[in-house]
Design a protein around this motif. Structure first.
Motif: not given
Length: 465
Positions: A92-93, A121-123, A128-132
């Motif tokens: 967490y930011q 959005a902040d992350r 990035d994300y690989i996928g769901e």
């Protein structure tokens, strides 16, 4: 071409031995040649965590485990080794930088995450994300309030039409019995009734209150001290008793059933806010962050009315919270994985059948995080999509995530567990009893007061004359 042609001894088939750098790109990229990737995993309950593969405690950090197995399956298919680093939160930011796993990804300390993470959005600005992967669910579980706690069950057995018909029938009986007993009294008084000459004339039935009490006694199956003597009045009284018996039997049976019937009062978050039911929250960090950041008006109202006033006393561990749910009139927001496990192991069949749930945190699918601009992102994304298509993700989910407990049980199919009735269920009947007692005592006091006043007035007039 840089290859080597080899002829086999038994056949005239030629095999092309191609070096790895001349293999197709898709083949080369599907084999990491045993490289080691550093992956971060989040364990929120390290004191209870006994390993990723411990089926006995699959309810501990379930979402971390099932997403870890997805990454593990990718490592087996793509031939790379995982070096797991453990963190105590997802990240967490704070003051412009992230802690936890997100912070490690931001600083390129790990290559990817071996856990699921919410899309924020902040992350997405730092990784990035690989996928769901899976749909995260955290619901508010509670036992529906008993019907007696939210309504007067003693008015529920009959519809308004039945109540109206019964009232009309009893009113007709009052009129009929009044007329018949008036004729009976007149007959006895005049001596015209040979069969009743030996009977002492009864009280003048012009007092219709006596007849009303007789009908009420019949309705309540209590009888009356002075039954009628004439044949017509006895027939009327018999019909009244038979009709009252059937109504009383149906009424009592329905009341017994309603006493053990849960209501369906709470169907949404707004319903939960309105009912007099306490609310508790599972003590995990993302719940605290959710209530701080949410824009959902109902969630904010729930927090300000039923959580914030209790401060830290509103937060429980999963087992304690579900124990309070079992006692009733308590709603607990919990990961359904551990909630369903506790329910399956400790709740009775009747308690399971009376369970309700309201979704609080409405989230999209979890995603597997990866460092920003990682060269592994594309191939890992393709492999994750492949695992979903062939059913590996679905198999892992069914293996590790407890399903919602059913309220049917073979051991209880022929008999129901005894349910004790408390003061809450009988409150309306006791209220009626107390109201009647107070009214009777008030009338008694008023009668004595009037009688005393009348006696003194008579004495005064006698003295004056």
């Amino acid at each position: 071409m840089g290859g080597i042609l080899t002829q086999t001894n038994d056949t005239k088939c030629y095999i092309l031995n191609t070096p790895r750098d001349l293999q197709p790109t898709s083949v080369r990229r599907s084999n990491f040649q045993g490289d080691t990737l550093t992956a971060g995993s989040v364990i929120t309950e390290p004191q209870l965590f006994t390993g990723m593969h411990d089926m006995e405690k699959r309810h501990i950090d379930t979402w971390t485990k099932i997403n870890y197995f997805v990454v593990e399956d990718m490592s087996l298919d793509l031939n790379f080794t995982l070096n797991i680093q453990q963190y105590n939160n997802w990240g967490y930011q704070t003051n412009g930088s992230f802690d936890g796993l997100v912070g490690a990804l931001q600083r390129q300390e790990v290559d990817l995450g071996a856990t699921g993470m919410l899309f924020k959005a902040d992350r997405m600005m730092v990784m990035d994300y690989i996928g769901e992967t899976y749909h995260f669910r955290a619901t508010i579980l509670f036992r529906q309030p008993s019907l007696a706690s939210v309504t007067n069950i003693f008015l529920q057995p009959f519809s308004s039409g039945v109540w109206m018909c019964a009232l009309i029938m009893f009113s007709i009986k009052v009129v009929a019995l009044t007329v018949e007993m008036k004729l009976e009294w007149q007959c006895q008084k005049d001596g015209n009734c040979r069969k009743m000459r030996h009977l002492k004339p009864k009280k003048d039935p012009n007092d219709w209150g006596e007849v009303v009490m007789m009908v009420i006694g019949a309705v309540c199956q209590q009888g009356f001290y002075s039954p009628p003597s004439s044949l017509s009045a006895r027939i009327t009284f018999l019909v009244l008793w038979m009709a009252s018996l059937f109504l009383f039997t149906s009424y009592a049976a329905n009341v017994v059933a309603l006493l053990q019937t849960p209501s369906h009062l709470v169907q949404s978050l707004s319903d939960l806010i309105k009912v007099p039911m306490e609310v508790g929250i599972q003590d995990v960090i993302y719940n605290r962050v959710y209530f701080r950041e949410t824009t959902d008006s109902l969630a904010k109202e729930l927090y300000h009315t039923k959580i914030e006033p209790y401060h830290e006393r509103a937060y429980y561990n999963a087992v304690e919270g579900m124990q309070r749910v079992q006692k009733g009139l308590f709603a607990f927001q919990v990961e359904h994985t551990i909630g369903y496990k506790v329910i399956s192991e400790t709740f009775t069949v009747e308690e399971k059948c009376g369970l309700g749930n309201v979704e609080l945190i409405r989230t999209p699918l979890l995603g597997i995080p990866i460092a920003r601009d990682s060269p592994y992102k594309e191939i890992l994304s393709q492999k994750l999509l492949h695992l979903r298509e062939v059913g590996v993700l679905d198999r892992t989910f069914k293996q590790w995530v407890p399903q919602k407990p059913s309220c049917t049980n073979s051991h209880h199919s022929t008999s129901r567990q005894f349910v004790s009735i408390g003061l809450e269920e009988l409150w309306s009947s006791f209220s009626l009893l107390w109201a009647g007692a107070i009214a009777a005592l008030s009338l008694l006091f008023l009668e004595n007061l009037i009688r005393t006043y009348s006696r003194k007035r008579k004495r005064f007039h006698k003295f004056m004359h």
